[in-house]
Design a protein around this motif. Sequence first.
Motif, PDB file in Angstrom:
ATOM      1  N   GLU A 202       0.848  -1.194   0.000  1.00 51.89           N
ATOM      2  CA  GLU A 202       0.000   0.000   0.000  1.00 51.89           C
ATOM      3  C   GLU A 202       0.882   1.241   0.000  1.00 51.89           C
ATOM      4  O   GLU A 202       1.789   1.372   0.826  1.00 51.89           O
ATOM      5  N   GLU A 203       0.623   2.158  -0.930  1.00 51.97           N
ATOM      6  CA  GLU A 203       1.520   3.304  -1.108  1.00 51.97           C
ATOM      7  C   GLU A 203       1.607   4.205   0.121  1.00 51.97           C
ATOM      8  O   GLU A 203       2.604   4.910   0.311  1.00 51.97           O
ATOM      9  N   GLU A 204       0.562   4.206   0.958  1.00 52.81           N
ATOM     10  CA  GLU A 204       0.585   5.044   2.153  1.00 52.81           C
ATOM     11  C   GLU A 204       1.258   4.367   3.336  1.00 52.81           C
ATOM     12  O   GLU A 204       1.410   4.984   4.399  1.00 52.81           O
ATOM     13  N   HIS A 205       1.657   3.114   3.173  1.00 49.83           N
ATOM     14  CA  HIS A 205       2.301   2.402   4.277  1.00 49.83           C
ATOM     15  C   HIS A 205       3.657   3.063   4.565  1.00 49.83           C
ATOM     16  O   HIS A 205       4.427   3.346   3.645  1.00 49.83           O
ATOM     17  N   PRO A 206       3.971   3.306   5.840  1.00 48.19           N
ATOM     18  CA  PRO A 206       5.240   3.997   6.151  1.00 48.19           C
ATOM     19  C   PRO A 206       6.484   3.215   5.752  1.00 48.19           C
ATOM     20  O   PRO A 206       7.569   3.802   5.636  1.00 48.19           O
ATOM     21  N   LEU A 207       6.338   1.898   5.529  1.00 43.70           N
ATOM     22  CA  LEU A 207       7.483   1.083   5.134  1.00 43.70           C
ATOM     23  C   LEU A 207       7.425   0.672   3.668  1.00 43.70           C
ATOM     24  O   LEU A 207       8.138  -0.242   3.248  1.00 43.70           O
ATOM     25  N   HIS A 208       6.595   1.356   2.894  1.00 45.90           N
ATOM     26  CA  HIS A 208       6.601   1.164   1.438  1.00 45.90           C
ATOM     27  C   HIS A 208       7.999   1.514   0.922  1.00 45.90           C
ATOM     28  O   HIS A 208       8.662   2.423   1.429  1.00 45.90           O
TER      29      HIS A 208
END
Length: 281
Positions: A202-208
Amino acid sequence: MSARAASAITALAGHRAVLIPAASDFTPLVLIGGTGQWVDSWTTHISGFRDRPLLLYETAGQGKVAHDLSDMTLTRHTRDLQAVLAAAGWADRPVDLAGFSFGGRLAMAAAASGGLQVRRVVSTAVASRRTARGRFALRGCLASLRSGDMQGFGYQITLASYSSSFLAEHEARVPKWVDALARECTSEGVGAIIAETLATEEEEHPLHTERLASRIASAGAVEGGLIISGTEDAFSTLSSGADLARVAGWEHLPIEGAAHAVPLEKPRAWRDAVKGFLAKP
């Protein structure tokens, strides 16, 4: 596995590991494998890096060692890496990190964390954005693992990770590779790694991966980095590797004819690329 590697397998902070000292001033190198790998998957590379201190280790979810799988985030894996480095005696020493696939994302997360002294990073087969085909392949692998079908997972991940020409050349050996994977890893451990991998898509995930790359670039967290991509990789495409390198401000190197599993399909080319980059002034 060589006798030298077998005798070197030890335990560091609860992880199976191979620690190879070297009488040199080179920065120590840590190799981090991908999903469905274990420490033996990397022992063939030891001789190629014999000029520098070297550490190979199994993360939580890899191999058969029982680990707590309730937290499989890259943040947890970064803490584990810190503990392993401390157990190796490298807590206060800069290190280079070279990771493949999941291991490549972990190398980036470790560099972005600010908690380790990371000099340079080489991430292989890591995507800025995975294609629909890649996501479906991962979901298919996860479905097999959740039903306890390690053989099915083994064939799926092999099909997704290697080029058509490599599979044709080594078709007779693939069943033995699948048997080894089923013997050396667990469906619960590998499934936990893949489930967390899908969550970070998911692009909004902080670990993307793009967010990790941006954090590394803005913080000037490392001296330099390299993204290596196989030109036939359907999991983490060549273009997505180039995009990720641009975000991080790193170099990008394609390996011609390789699919996802570059270190296994083109081992000499991969080692030469890693060694060449780490040796740059």
